[in-house]
Design a protein around this motif. Structure first.
Motif, PDB file in Angstrom:
ATOM      1  N   GLN A 263      -0.484 -11.587 -31.314  1.00  0.00           N
ATOM      2  CA  GLN A 263      -0.811 -13.005 -31.365  1.00  0.00           C
ATOM      3  C   GLN A 263       0.361 -13.809 -31.914  1.00  0.00           C
ATOM      4  N   GLY A 264       1.056 -13.238 -32.883  1.00  0.00           N
ATOM      5  CA  GLY A 264       2.218 -13.916 -33.434  1.00  0.00           C
ATOM      6  C   GLY A 264       3.295 -14.154 -32.394  1.00  0.00           C
ATOM      7  N   TYR A 265       3.510 -13.178 -31.538  1.00  0.00           N
ATOM      8  CA  TYR A 265       4.482 -13.355 -30.451  1.00  0.00           C
ATOM      9  C   TYR A 265       4.005 -14.403 -29.459  1.00  0.00           C
ATOM     10  N   GLU A 266       2.742 -14.344 -29.114  1.00  0.00           N
ATOM     11  CA  GLU A 266       2.208 -15.286 -28.120  1.00  0.00           C
ATOM     12  C   GLU A 266       2.286 -16.721 -28.621  1.00  0.00           C
ATOM     13  N   ASN A 267       2.151 -16.898 -29.942  1.00  0.00           N
ATOM     14  CA  ASN A 267       2.206 -18.240 -30.521  1.00  0.00           C
ATOM     15  C   ASN A 267       3.617 -18.670 -30.922  1.00  0.00           C
ATOM     16  N   GLY A 268       4.600 -17.842 -30.602  1.00  0.00           N
ATOM     17  CA  GLY A 268       5.983 -18.179 -30.904  1.00  0.00           C
ATOM     18  C   GLY A 268       6.315 -18.147 -32.385  1.00  0.00           C
TER      19      GLY A 268
END
Length: 322
Positions: A263-268
């Motif tokens: 999720q952290g990657y998806e949210n930048g």
């Protein structure tokens, strides 16, 4: 060098080594910070020049016995030599261990003075007595030093880095876990403190994984504390914090936190130029035993058994080694 220490010294070794994590190059901000051209002693002379793991001797300070190498007023001599800043004070370090009961209270008081009023140390770039205080107390694992060390790392506006340069990244993780006495609440507090220098927060994160690798705390506690900090950083949109925590977590193969990390990657919120999802997959694939062994090698390289291997070989002390 004070005459009282004559005959107590030894030769200084050499060499340098990386961290052993295999991903040091991807910690971009850290390597950039350590390359800053700062005043002599702090920064430029210290960066990247840490000792190889060498066969060390376990120094066992004696108590209640007067050493032949010190004639009188040992504590005053030790503190004077720590403040002198001329070459690595090998004999003074040995003396501090020899007279640990007498010296430790003074070293604790010194660190607290730096916490309370860091200005004199920030303004004198060649003053390194606080380095020696942190070194000796961290090596001894003195629990009373834990609070002042946390407070020093919590100083705002990059003051911790200005005071300790690469010691923050290279030695403070060991200082923190060795002085924590098994209690890591204050380490987690530093980890979650956005007013602290990012390098200080990273030292807190690495102290947790070092403690796990050293058998001081279990993996579940490390994952829980780092996971809570990561959740806070994600809620606050703290990209630097999320990336730093992801780097630390990757070193222990955090399979149970992968949905949160994804999720952290998806949210930048995790910088993929520093660390990619495939890095997590690779570390998880390696397995816990291999990951722990890598961490133990990193710890042994940075903090070998002989205290003089911790910072005695740094080029900042090139020249006379007393």
């Amino acid at each position: 060098m004070h005459q009282a220490y004559l005959g107590a010294g030894g030769d200084k070794g050499g060499g340098s080594s990386g961290s052993g994590t295999g991903r040091q190059g991807r910690r971009g901000r850290h390597s950039c910070r350590s390359e800053l051209h700062m005043a002599p002693v702090r920064g430029a002379s210290v960066r990247g020049l840490f000792p190889r793991e060498t066969p060390g001797l376990h120094l066992t300070p004696s108590r209640g016995r007067k050493s032949a190498m010190i004639e009188e007023e040992p504590v005053e001599e030790i503190l004077d030599d720590f403040e002198a800043g001329s070459g690595y004070q090998r004999q003074a370090v040995d003396a501090a261990l020899e007279f640990r009961d007498e010296t430790v209270p003074h070293l604790l008081a010194l660190l607290q003075r730096v916490v309370d009023e860091p200005g004199p140390w920030l303004e004198e770039p060649f003053r390194v007595d606080h380095w020696y205080a942190a070194l000796v107390l961290g090596y001894l694992g003195d629990a009373d030093a834990h609070g002042p060390l946390i407070e020093l790392l919590s100083l705002p506006d990059e003051q911790s880095f200005e005071l300790f340069a690469d010691m923050v990244a290279k030695l403070f993780p060991a200082f923190l876990y060795r002085t924590a006495a098994g209690s890591f609440e204050r380490v987690e507090g530093l980890l979650r403190d956005r007013q602290a220098d990012p390098l200080s927060r990273d030292a807190a994160a690495r102290s947790l994984i070092y403690a796990y690798a050293a058998g001081v705390i279990d993996r579940e506690e490390v994952v829980t504390r780092l996971g809570r900090a990561l959740a806070q950083a994600q809620d606050e949109g703290d990209v630097e914090g999320c990336t730093m925590l992801a780097n630390a977590l990757c070193d222990i193969g955090p399979a149970e936190l992968m949905p949160q990390i994804q999720q952290g990657y998806e949210n930048g919120l995790i910088d993929s130029s520093s660390l990619e999802l495939k890095d997590f997959e690779e570390e998880i694939e390696r397995g816990e035993r291999a990951l722990v062994e890598t961490l133990r090698q990193e710890i042994a390289t940075r903090t070998p058994a002989d205290i003089h291997g911790w910072m005695g070989n740094w080029s900042v002390f090139d020249g006379e080694s007393d």
